[in-house]
Motif scaffolding. Structure first.
Motif, PDB file in Angstrom:
ATOM      1  N   ALA A 403       0.816  -1.219   0.000  1.00 44.07           N
ATOM      2  CA  ALA A 403       0.000   0.000   0.000  1.00 44.07           C
ATOM      3  C   ALA A 403       0.849   1.268   0.000  1.00 44.07           C
ATOM      4  CB  ALA A 403      -0.919  -0.006   1.218  1.00 44.07           C
ATOM      5  N   GLY A 404       2.189   1.106  -0.055  1.00 45.28           N
ATOM      6  CA  GLY A 404       3.075   2.255  -0.145  1.00 45.28           C
ATOM      7  C   GLY A 404       3.383   2.944   1.166  1.00 45.28           C
ATOM      8  N   PHE A 405       3.067   2.307   2.291  1.00 42.36           N
ATOM      9  CA  PHE A 405       3.327   2.937   3.583  1.00 42.36           C
ATOM     10  C   PHE A 405       4.816   3.005   3.901  1.00 42.36           C
ATOM     11  CE2 PHE A 405      -1.054   3.004   4.114  1.00 42.36           C
ATOM     12  CZ  PHE A 405      -1.445   3.468   5.362  1.00 42.36           C
ATOM     13  N   TRP A 406       5.563   1.986   3.521  1.00 41.59           N
ATOM     14  CA  TRP A 406       7.016   1.960   3.699  1.00 41.59           C
ATOM     15  C   TRP A 406       7.630   1.001   2.701  1.00 41.59           C
ATOM     16  CZ3 TRP A 406       4.082   1.421   8.391  1.00 41.59           C
ATOM     17  CH2 TRP A 406       3.700   0.118   8.704  1.00 41.59           C
ATOM     18  N   ALA A 407       8.950   0.963   2.655  1.00 39.30           N
ATOM     19  CA  ALA A 407       9.623   0.277   1.544  1.00 39.30           C
ATOM     20  C   ALA A 407       9.932  -1.186   1.812  1.00 39.30           C
ATOM     21  CB  ALA A 407      10.916   1.016   1.185  1.00 39.30           C
ATOM     22  N   GLY A 408      10.276  -1.534   3.054  1.00 39.14           N
ATOM     23  CA  GLY A 408      10.725  -2.894   3.333  1.00 39.14           C
ATOM     24  C   GLY A 408       9.930  -3.537   4.448  1.00 39.14           C
ATOM     25  N   GLU A 409       9.884  -4.876   4.455  1.00 38.12           N
ATOM     26  CA  GLU A 409       9.074  -5.563   5.458  1.00 38.12           C
ATOM     27  C   GLU A 409       9.604  -5.364   6.875  1.00 38.12           C
ATOM     28  OE1 GLU A 409      10.950 -10.065   5.332  1.00 38.12           O
ATOM     29  OE2 GLU A 409       9.166  -9.656   4.136  1.00 38.12           O
TER      30      GLU A 409
END
Length: 607
Positions: A403-409
Motif C-alpha cells: 500500500a506504499g506505507f514503507w519500503a521494506g518488510e
C-alpha cells in the motif's frame, strides 16, 4: 575524626550523554518504558542492564518481548506463587537498552506469604508431570492458532457472495482483528512461559540453599554438577543436525555440501546421489518442529530462523560432516556428565544420615525434575512461538509495503504496536473511501528518522548498571540468573586487585583452557568463529550449540550459575566464566587468553 570511604556508584541515568544523532530517542518508546523523573527515585534506585536477553538496542516494536517477558515473570512471583522474599522486576528502557530493578517484599509481609506459597508450589511439584503435559498442549494450541492467522491486502471490491449473504462487512475487520489476536496470542504464550520457569529456579535454589547449609564450604560448581547430564529438548535441534551429518557420512554424501549457502542447489545435489532420498526424508522430518530455531534469542525481529534460512542449519551440518570425517567426537559427553553427576551425588549423600539424608534426596529429586524446564521452555516460547510471531509480523508488514506505507518488510519494527494499529485503520480507511491514506506520505521519512536514532543508540555499549548499588545483593533470582552479586558489582566498579591482565567473573562451568579470543557481539558473527578459539560475548544464546563443539571455553559479560550460558557450557563440558561485566569490551579478538572456570578468572596472556 574518621572519614568514611566514598561509596562507589555507577552513573545515574541523567548523567549518561545521548549519542550524537540520537536526540529525542525517548519519544520512540511507550511513555511508561522510559525514566520520567530523573531527579527522583529513578535516578536513585539501583538498575542493572539485562544484556543477557536483550544485548542490542530495541526498535520500537521489539519492546513487546521485553514488556511481556518481564511483566509475566513478575505476575508469577507476585500474584501466582507469592514467593515470600521476591516480587517482580521493574523495567525501563534507557538509551535503547533494557534495565531492571528487582522489587523486594517488605520484610514484615514475608511471613504471611509463606503458607500460601507452600500450598501453591506444593500443588505444582506434586502434579509436575501431568501439569507439564497440559502446559505443552496449551502452548502448542497457541502456536497453531498463531500459524493460522493471515494478513492479506484488501480486494478491489467486496465479493458478490458477501452481498448475497448479507454479510455487510468489508473484510477490513479481519485484518484488524487478526492483528489484535496476534498480539494477544503471543502475550498468552508469554504468560504460559513463566508458569513453570520460576518453579525450576525455586527447586534448584532450594536444593542449593540446603546443600550450603549441610555442607559448609561446598563449591557452587559441585551443586550444579549434581543436576547436569539431563535430557533437554533445547538440545534437540543441534542433536538433529549431528544425526543428519553422521547419516550423510554413512551414505557418502559429503560432496554435496560444498556450497551450503546455495540451499536449493545443495538439496538438489544430495537428491541426485545414491542414498540422497533417504537423507532428504530425514532432513525434512527434522524440520518439524526442530527448525523453528533461531541463531539469536527470539526477542528481535531481525533474528534468523533455521526454517526460513536453511543455509544456517546446512552450514552447521557441513561443519559436522568435516569433523566426523576427521574422527572428532561431535556428540555431547552425556555419559561422562552423568557419571560425574552420580559420583558427586553419592559422595555428598554418604556424608548425611537421618532427616538430612531424606531431605537431600527429596530436594535433589525436585531439582533434577524441574531443572530441564529452565532450558526447555526456550524452544517452545523464545524460538518456536516468537519465530511464528515474527513471521506473521513480516506478513502484515508486506500488506503495508504493497500500500506504499514503507519500503521494506522490516520497516514496521520502527513503529510501536499501538502505532501499527493506528496505521492499519489509516490503511483500511483510505481503501474504504477510495482516497489516499496518510501513511505513504508520513511513514517513510519518519521511519528513516527513527532508523538514524536507533543506529546512533547502537553505536554505544550500555552501562552494566545505574546508580548506587545496595551494600548487599540478596535477591536470589538476580544472583542465580543474571550473576548480579555483591562481589560482581564491586568488580564492575573497579574494586579489584589492580591486575589489568585479569578479569573476574562467576565460576559458571569447570575447567581451564587457553586459546585465542574470538569476540562476538552479534549472532551474524558466529561464522567467524574458528576451531579451538575461546568465545567471548556479551552473552551466548542457547541456540549456539553448533559453535560449542568448535570452541575451548566461553566468557560472557552477564549471567549467573543458572544462566543459559552457564547451563549450556556445563552440558557441553566447556569451561566458562560469566558475569564479567566488561569481558567483551576489554578482550580483543586474537588475544591469547586463559579461562579458569573453577576460579572465575580470565587472564590476558598476550596481545
Amino acid at each position: 575524626m574518621t572519614v568514611e570511604p566514598a561509596v562507589k556508584s555507577f552513573p545515574r541515568p541523567s548523567e549518561l550523554p545521548v549519542p550524537p544523532g540520537a536526540e529525542g530517542w525517548e519519544k520512540l518508546y511507550p511513555y511508561n518504558l522510559v525514566f520520567q523523573n530523573l531527579s527522583g527515585s529513578d535516578d536513585e534506585k539501583f538498575w542493572f542492564c539485562d544484556s543477557q536477553h536483550w544485548p542490542t538496542v530495541f526498535k520500537p516494536f521489539e519492546t513487546i518481548g521485553g514488556e511481556f517477558a518481564v511483566k509475566c515473570l513478575g505476575q508469577y512471583n507476585t500474584r501466582h506463587l507469592l514467593i515470600p522474599p521476591a516480587n517482580g522486576i521493574e523495567f525501563k528502557i534507557h538509551l535503547g537498552y533494557l534495565y531492571m530493578s528487582p522489587v523486594p517484599v517488605p520484610e514484615e509481609q514475608i511471613p504471611a506469604r509463606v503458607p500460601e506459597f507452600e500450598r501453591r508450589v506444593g500443588h505444582y511439584f506434586q502434579n509436575w508431570d501431568s501439569l507439564l503435559e497440559q502446559w505443552k498442549i496449551k502452548v502448542r494450541a497457541t502456536i497453531d492458532e498463531l500459524e493460522a492467522l493471515t494478513f492479506t491486502s484488501l480486494p478491489e471490491m467486496v465479493p458478490f457472495d458477501d452481498i448475497v449473504s448479507g454479510k455487510a462487512k468489508d473484510g477490513s475487520e479481519v485484518l484488524m482483528e487478526n492483528y489484535d489476536r496476534l498480539i494477544q496470542l503471543v502475550y498468552q504464550n508469554w504468560q504460559y512461559h513463566f508458569e513453570f520457569l520460576n518453579l525450576g529456579y525455586l527447586a534448584y535454589l532450594d536444593f542449593f540453599t540446603f546443600a550450603k547449609q549441610v555442607f559448609p564450604g561446598i563449591p557452587d560448581q559441585a551443586i550444579a554438577k549434581m543436576v547436569q547430564g539431563v535430557d533437554m529438548e533445547l538440545f534437540r535441534p543441534d542433536d538433529e543436525l549431528k544425526k543428519l551429518a553422521t547419516l550423510a557420512v554413512e551414505l557418502g554424501l559429503q560432496s554435496a555440501f560444498e556450497n551450503t549457502d546455495d540451499v536449493e542447489g545443495t538439496l538438489a545435489r544430495v537428491g541426485d546421489l545414491s542414498g540422497g532420498r533417504q537423507w532428504l526424508d530425514a532432513y525434512r522430518a527434522a524440520q518439524d518442529p526442530w527448525f523453528n530455531f533461531t541463531v539469536g534469542n527470539g526477542f528481535y525481529g531481525h533474528d534468523k530462523y533455521w526454517i526460513e534460512h536453511q543455509e544456517i542449519p546446512l552450514g552447521y551440518i557441513k561443519d559436522y560432516i568435516r569433523r566426523v570425517g576427521e574422527g572428532q567426537r561431535i556428540l555431547r559427553p552425556i555419559a561422562e556428565l552423568v557419571a560425574e553427576r552420580d559420583r558427586i551425588v553419592a559422595e555428598y549423600r554418604s556424608l548425611l544420615d537421618g532427616e538430612n539424608l531424606a531431605a537431600f534426596d527429596v530436594k535433589h529429586g525436585l531439582a533434577v525434575t524441574a531443572y530441564p524446564y529452565v532450558e526447555n521452555h526456550n524452544f517452545y516460547i523464545e524460538h518456536w512461538t516468537m519465530g511464528v510471531f515474527w513471521r506473521k509480523v513480516r506478513e502484515l508488514s508486506r500488506v503495508f509495503v504493497a500500500a506504499g506505507f514503507w519500503a521494506g518488510e522490516g520497516d514496521l519494527l520502527y513503529l510501536t504496536r499501538g502505532e501499527v494499529r493506528d496505521a492499519l485503520f489509516d490503511l483500511v480507511t483510505g481503501w474504504a473511501v477510495g482516497a489516499e491514506p496518510t501513511g505513504p506520505s508520513y511513514w517513510p521519512a519518519e521511519i528513516d528518522r527513527r532508523r538514524g536514532i536507533i543506529d546512533a543508540l547502537g553505536s554505544r555499549r550500555p552501562q552494566p548498571a545505574l546508580n548506587t548499588p545496595p551494600a548487599q545483593i540478596t535477591e536470589p533470582f538476580t544472583m542465580m540468573l543474571w550473576g548480579i552479586t555483591t562481589e560482581q558489582v564491586q568488580q564492575w566498579l573497579g574494586d579489584d586487585s589492580g591486575d589489568d591482565t585479569a578479569i573476574t567473573g562467576m565460576s559458571a562451568s569447570p575447567g581451564v583452557a587457553e586459546g585465542r579470543a574470538r569476540v562476538v557481539h552479534h549472532a551474524d558473527q558466529l561464522s567467524e568463529v574458528q576451531e579451538g578459539e575461546i568465545l567471548v560475548a556479551t552473552i551466548t544464546a542457547p541456540s549456539w550449540g553448533p559453535i560449542f563443539g568448535k570452541i575451548k571455553a566461553t566468557v560472557t559479560d552477564i549471567g549467573g550459575m543458572m544462566s543459559h550460558a552457564a547451563i549450556v557450557c556445563r552440558e557441553y563440558g566447556l569451561p566458562a566464566v560469566t558475569g564479567t561485566g566488561n569481558g567483551s569490551t576489554t578482550i580483543r579478538t586474537g588475544q591469547l587468553i586463559r579461562v579458569d572456570g573453577d576460579a572465575g578468572r580470565v587472564e590476558i596472556l598476550e596481545d
